[in-house]
Scaffold this motif. Structure first.
Motif, short mmCIF file in Angstrom:
data_model
loop_
_atom_site.label_atom_id
_atom_site.label_comp_id
_atom_site.label_asym_id
_atom_site.label_seq_id
_atom_site.Cartn_x
_atom_site.Cartn_y
_atom_site.Cartn_z
N ARG A 19 29.87 1.38 -5.13
CA ARG A 19 29.75 0.16 -4.32
C ARG A 19 29.91 0.48 -2.84
O ARG A 19 29.18 -0.04 -1.99
N ASP A 20 30.91 1.32 -2.54
CA ASP A 20 31.16 1.70 -1.15
C ASP A 20 29.93 2.34 -0.52
O ASP A 20 29.59 2.07 0.65
N HIS A 21 29.24 3.19 -1.27
CA HIS A 21 28.07 3.87 -0.74
C HIS A 21 26.96 2.86 -0.42
O HIS A 21 26.28 2.98 0.61
N TRP A 22 26.77 1.90 -1.32
CA TRP A 22 25.74 0.87 -1.06
C TRP A 22 26.09 0.08 0.19
O TRP A 22 25.23 -0.17 1.05
N LEU A 23 27.36 -0.30 0.31
CA LEU A 23 27.78 -1.08 1.46
C LEU A 23 27.63 -0.30 2.76
O LEU A 23 27.21 -0.85 3.79
N GLN A 24 27.94 0.98 2.72
CA GLN A 24 27.80 1.82 3.91
C GLN A 24 26.34 1.86 4.36
O GLN A 24 26.04 1.75 5.55
N ARG A 25 25.44 1.98 3.41
CA ARG A 25 24.02 1.99 3.76
C ARG A 25 23.59 0.65 4.33
O ARG A 25 22.73 0.58 5.21
#
Length: 330
Positions: free
Chosen positions: A321-327
């Motif tokens: 989830r964190d990776h998606w949000l960062q993008r």
């Protein structure tokens, strides 16, 4: 002659994906604390047991965050509460996480799960706004989704004074909150309301019809099983549950057109009631030419990241989830 087994008995013998080994251990530990099936009679005592607003609020302030409450009028003129959470002394403009809590439409409050937002608030110097939508069965559909939409409209209209970048307004919700978040996304699209940069739907509750394979597989096992799901949807919809009289905003899985939605993140476990409706929702967004990211975690029961946060599967789920949000917000 042996009598033919009923549909329910046959359902009980359906094969289902196994629970992750570490999660199975957690389920055994939860067995004496959490019922497999939640019935209507359990709603009031479970609400009382789950109440934790003062503790959650203290945890936020202890983390150096400022919390203030705002009372706004909802669609019917009644007032609901929002809480605005941000770093103390913050003056810049940043993203906003508009958070809608879970609880099967029948439990929880605006503090439920808010501790999970602390890392994002700090990391992105963001604002979080949580909404106290009114619960079923006392406040059936359309009240929960309309309350949540009213809070979103207020948040967007006060973006400048709250230090919110209007191009980075993310709607987030888990379980019932994920379903309401999806309904809010559809309302914003259809009413030409606030522009949403992304919607984060964590194992969302989307479909009242009780027809999928996964709902039949997860019956009497795990967390939030088929019977619990019927309890939640019946509280929200009453006799309309499963009929043609249910709107797409109450049960977003009923929408036949998912065009025009913001980038969407959906996750769930392979061994939970919501698996198939969540997969179908992502597929319908793709079919409409939209952008969606879907993750189905092998052996995951409903909400396993909250119940078993130290397991490897939960850590992987949160990191993804964190990776998606960062993008999305950079």
């Amino acid at each position: 002659m042996t009598a033919q087994r009923s549909d329910e008995e046959q359902i009980g013998n359906l094969p289902r994906p196994p629970f992750d080994r570490d999660l199975q251990t957690v389920l055994h530990a939860l067995a004496g604390q959490l019922p497999s099936t939640i019935t209507a009679e359990m709603i009031t005592p479970m609400r009382q047991a789950m109440a934790g607003g003062p503790t959650a609020r203290s945890a936020l302030t202890d983390a150096g965050l400022d919390v203030h409450d705002v009372e706004i009028a909802s669609y019917d003129g009644e007032h609901i509460m929002l809480s605005v959470v941000q770093r103390a002394g913050r003056t810049c403009s940043g993203p906003c996480f508009y958070a809608i809590h879970g609880g099967g439409m029948i439990f929880g409050d605006r503090w439920s799960g808010v501790a999970g937002l602390v890392d994002w608030i700090v990391r992105y110097d963001a604002v979080a706004v949580t909404v106290e939508y009114r619960l079923a069965p006392e406040h059936p559909d359309p009240t929960p989704v309309e309350d949540a939409y009213a809070g979103l409209v207020w948040t967007a209209s006060h973006a400048a004074e709250l230090g919110i970048d209007p191009d980075r307004l993310i709607v987030a919700g888990a379980s019932a909150g994920g379903g309401i978040a999806a309904g809010v996304g559809l309302l914003a699209r259809d009413r030409r309301g606030p522009v949403i940069a992304g919607q984060l739907l964590q194992y969302p509750m989307l479909d009242d019809r009780d027809e999928t394979l996964s709902t039949r597989q997860i019956d009497g096992v795990g967390v939030w099983d088929r019977g619990s799901n019927r309890t939640g949807w019946t509280a929200l919809l009453g006799e309309r549950r499963g009929t043609g009289a249910v709107s797409i905003y109450a049960a977003p899985a009923r929408a036949t057109d998912l065009s025009g939605l913001p980038p969407t993140y959906i996750d769930c476990g392979s061994a939970e009631v919501f698996r198939d409706e969540d997969i179908a929702y992502a597929n319908a967004i793709w079919a409409a030419g939209g952008q969606a990211e879907l993750h189905v975690w092998p052996g995951g029961f409903h909400g396993f990241d909250a119940f078993a946060p130290t397991t490897q599967l939960a850590r992987d789920m949160v990191a993804t989830r964190d990776h998606w949000l960062q993008r999305l917000v950079g």
